[in-house]
Design a protein around this motif. Structure first.
Motif, PDB file in Angstrom:
ATOM      1  N   LYS A   1       0.805  -1.318   0.007  1.00  0.00           N
ATOM      2  CA  LYS A   1      -0.012   0.151   0.041  1.00  0.00           C
ATOM      3  C   LYS A   1       0.763   0.922   0.060  1.00  0.00           C
ATOM      4  CE  LYS A   1      -3.696   1.835   3.045  1.00  0.00           C
ATOM      5  NZ  LYS A   1      -4.378   1.566   4.073  1.00  0.00           N
ATOM      6  N   TRP A   2       1.886   1.219   0.718  1.00  0.00           N
ATOM      7  CA  TRP A   2       2.742   2.291   0.982  1.00  0.00           C
ATOM      8  C   TRP A   2       3.562   2.531  -0.230  1.00  0.00           C
ATOM      9  CZ3 TRP A   2       0.375   4.617   4.745  1.00  0.00           C
ATOM     10  CH2 TRP A   2      -0.073   4.069   5.651  1.00  0.00           C
ATOM     11  N   TYR A   3       4.234   1.417  -0.751  1.00  0.00           N
ATOM     12  CA  TYR A   3       5.013   1.531  -1.960  1.00  0.00           C
ATOM     13  C   TYR A   3       4.306   2.019  -3.021  1.00  0.00           C
ATOM     14  CZ  TYR A   3       8.297   0.368  -5.820  1.00  0.00           C
ATOM     15  OH  TYR A   3       8.904   0.176  -6.774  1.00  0.00           O
ATOM     16  N   LEU A   4       3.155   1.677  -3.267  1.00  0.00           N
ATOM     17  CA  LEU A   4       2.218   1.977  -4.560  1.00  0.00           C
ATOM     18  C   LEU A   4       1.751   3.569  -4.251  1.00  0.00           C
ATOM     19  CD1 LEU A   4       0.131  -1.324  -5.034  1.00  0.00           C
ATOM     20  CD2 LEU A   4       2.033  -0.456  -6.623  1.00  0.00           C
ATOM     21  N   ARG A   5       1.700   3.864  -2.989  1.00  0.00           N
ATOM     22  CA  ARG A   5       1.423   5.306  -2.807  1.00  0.00           C
ATOM     23  C   ARG A   5       2.246   6.327  -3.527  1.00  0.00           C
ATOM     24  NH1 ARG A   5      -0.751   6.483   2.967  1.00  0.00           N
ATOM     25  NH2 ARG A   5      -2.475   5.465   2.080  1.00  0.00           N
ATOM     26  N   GLU A   6       3.661   5.929  -3.350  1.00  0.00           N
ATOM     27  CA  GLU A   6       4.796   6.617  -3.680  1.00  0.00           C
ATOM     28  C   GLU A   6       5.366   6.420  -4.883  1.00  0.00           C
ATOM     29  OE1 GLU A   6       7.692   6.940  -0.393  1.00  0.00           O
ATOM     30  OE2 GLU A   6       6.020   7.031   0.934  1.00  0.00           O
ATOM     31  N   HIS A   7       5.258   5.225  -5.686  1.00  0.00           N
ATOM     32  CA  HIS A   7       5.716   4.884  -7.066  1.00  0.00           C
ATOM     33  C   HIS A   7       4.401   4.490  -7.866  1.00  0.00           C
ATOM     34  CE1 HIS A   7       8.757   3.952  -3.754  1.00  0.00           C
ATOM     35  NE2 HIS A   7       9.553   4.053  -4.985  1.00  0.00           N
ATOM     36  N   THR A   8       4.670   5.068  -9.016  1.00  0.00           N
ATOM     37  CA  THR A   8       3.745   4.581 -10.323  1.00  0.00           C
ATOM     38  C   THR A   8       3.943   3.406 -10.907  1.00  0.00           C
ATOM     39  OG1 THR A   8       3.248   6.965 -10.462  1.00  0.00           O
ATOM     40  CG2 THR A   8       2.824   5.560 -12.242  1.00  0.00           C
ATOM     41  N   VAL A   9       3.069   2.688 -10.830  1.00  0.00           N
ATOM     42  CA  VAL A   9       3.204   1.389 -11.361  1.00  0.00           C
ATOM     43  C   VAL A   9       2.453   0.995 -12.534  1.00  0.00           C
ATOM     44  CG1 VAL A   9       3.053  -1.378 -11.121  1.00  0.00           C
ATOM     45  CG2 VAL A   9       4.166   0.104  -9.360  1.00  0.00           C
ATOM     46  N   ASN A  10       2.936   0.795 -13.767  1.00  0.00           N
ATOM     47  CA  ASN A  10       2.124   0.548 -14.913  1.00  0.00           C
ATOM     48  C   ASN A  10       1.820  -0.915 -15.350  1.00  0.00           C
ATOM     49  OD1 ASN A  10       1.939   3.314 -15.778  1.00  0.00           O
ATOM     50  ND2 ASN A  10       4.115   3.339 -16.134  1.00  0.00           N
ATOM     51  N   ILE A  11       0.295  -1.034 -15.613  1.00  0.00           N
ATOM     52  CA  ILE A  11      -0.053  -2.435 -15.963  1.00  0.00           C
ATOM     53  C   ILE A  11      -0.647  -2.388 -17.305  1.00  0.00           C
ATOM     54  CG2 ILE A  11      -1.375  -4.283 -15.481  1.00  0.00           C
ATOM     55  CD1 ILE A  11      -1.304  -3.488 -12.354  1.00  0.00           C
ATOM     56  N   ASN A  12      -0.166  -2.824 -18.211  1.00  0.00           N
ATOM     57  CA  ASN A  12      -0.387  -2.756 -19.591  1.00  0.00           C
ATOM     58  C   ASN A  12      -0.383  -1.431 -20.114  1.00  0.00           C
ATOM     59  OD1 ASN A  12      -0.767  -5.774 -19.626  1.00  0.00           O
ATOM     60  ND2 ASN A  12      -2.703  -5.487 -18.918  1.00  0.00           N
ATOM     61  N   ASP A  13       0.745  -0.543 -19.573  1.00  0.00           N
ATOM     62  CA  ASP A  13       0.921   0.585 -20.111  1.00  0.00           C
ATOM     63  C   ASP A  13      -0.356   1.685 -19.652  1.00  0.00           C
ATOM     64  OD1 ASP A  13       3.084   0.075 -21.562  1.00  0.00           O
ATOM     65  OD2 ASP A  13       1.813  -0.287 -23.247  1.00  0.00           O
ATOM     66  N   GLU A  14      -0.803   1.173 -18.477  1.00  0.00           N
ATOM     67  CA  GLU A  14      -1.846   2.053 -17.788  1.00  0.00           C
ATOM     68  C   GLU A  14      -1.442   2.092 -16.155  1.00  0.00           C
ATOM     69  OE1 GLU A  14      -4.569   3.594 -19.143  1.00  0.00           O
ATOM     70  OE2 GLU A  14      -4.277   3.132 -21.113  1.00  0.00           O
ATOM     71  N   PRO A  15      -1.393   3.343 -15.699  1.00  0.00           N
ATOM     72  CA  PRO A  15      -0.886   3.471 -14.107  1.00  0.00           C
ATOM     73  C   PRO A  15      -2.062   2.875 -13.253  1.00  0.00           C
ATOM     74  CG  PRO A  15      -1.526   5.530 -14.967  1.00  0.00           C
ATOM     75  CD  PRO A  15      -1.586   4.791 -16.218  1.00  0.00           C
ATOM     76  N   ASP A  16      -1.630   2.189 -12.271  1.00  0.00           N
ATOM     77  CA  ASP A  16      -2.479   1.182 -11.234  1.00  0.00           C
ATOM     78  C   ASP A  16      -1.784   1.544  -9.870  1.00  0.00           C
ATOM     79  OD1 ASP A  16      -4.273  -0.386 -10.055  1.00  0.00           O
ATOM     80  OD2 ASP A  16      -4.971  -1.130 -12.005  1.00  0.00           O
ATOM     81  N   ASN A  17      -2.418   1.681  -8.964  1.00  0.00           N
ATOM     82  CA  ASN A  17      -1.901   1.686  -7.589  1.00  0.00           C
ATOM     83  C   ASN A  17      -2.543   0.728  -6.708  1.00  0.00           C
ATOM     84  OD1 ASN A  17      -4.203   3.011  -7.098  1.00  0.00           O
ATOM     85  ND2 ASN A  17      -2.998   5.028  -6.303  1.00  0.00           N
ATOM     86  N   ARG A  18      -3.608  -0.241  -7.051  1.00  0.00           N
ATOM     87  CA  ARG A  18      -4.163  -1.037  -6.310  1.00  0.00           C
ATOM     88  C   ARG A  18      -3.339  -2.363  -5.950  1.00  0.00           C
ATOM     89  NH1 ARG A  18      -8.958  -1.978 -10.056  1.00  0.00           N
ATOM     90  NH2 ARG A  18      -7.411  -2.008 -11.526  1.00  0.00           N
TER      91      ARG A  18
END
Length: 80
Positions: free
Chosen positions: A35-52
């Motif tokens: 949860k904390w990592y995804l709040r501070e880093h943008t992760v892209n799934i299939n070229d779309e940002p997702d933080n879930r």
């Protein structure tokens, strides 16, 4: 900084969650950190940002973790 990783991740179940992937690849040390990592880093799934952290990743999905690598989700059945 080290080289960016490109890696195939083989799963033996229908899906893996984003939080599980981050933990299994040692990007975070515990599931609770997702949860904390995804709040501070943008992760892209299939070229779309997702933080879930609970985002389900299926075979064929591509996950880009900036400054870490690109992960290709594959079914273990496809590799046999």
């Amino acid at each position: 900084m080290g080289e960016i990783v490109k890696k195939e991740i083989f799963i033996d179940r229908p899906y893996i969650t984003l939080g599980q992937l981050l933990k299994e690849e040692s990007i975070i040390s515990s599931g609770g950190q997702a949860k904390w990592y995804l709040r501070e880093h943008t992760v892209n799934i299939n070229d779309e940002p997702d933080n879930r952290r609970g985002r389900k990743l299926y075979a064929g999905d591509n996950v880009e973790v900036p400054d870490v690598g690109l992960f290709f989700i594959r079914s273990k059945q496809d590799s046999e």
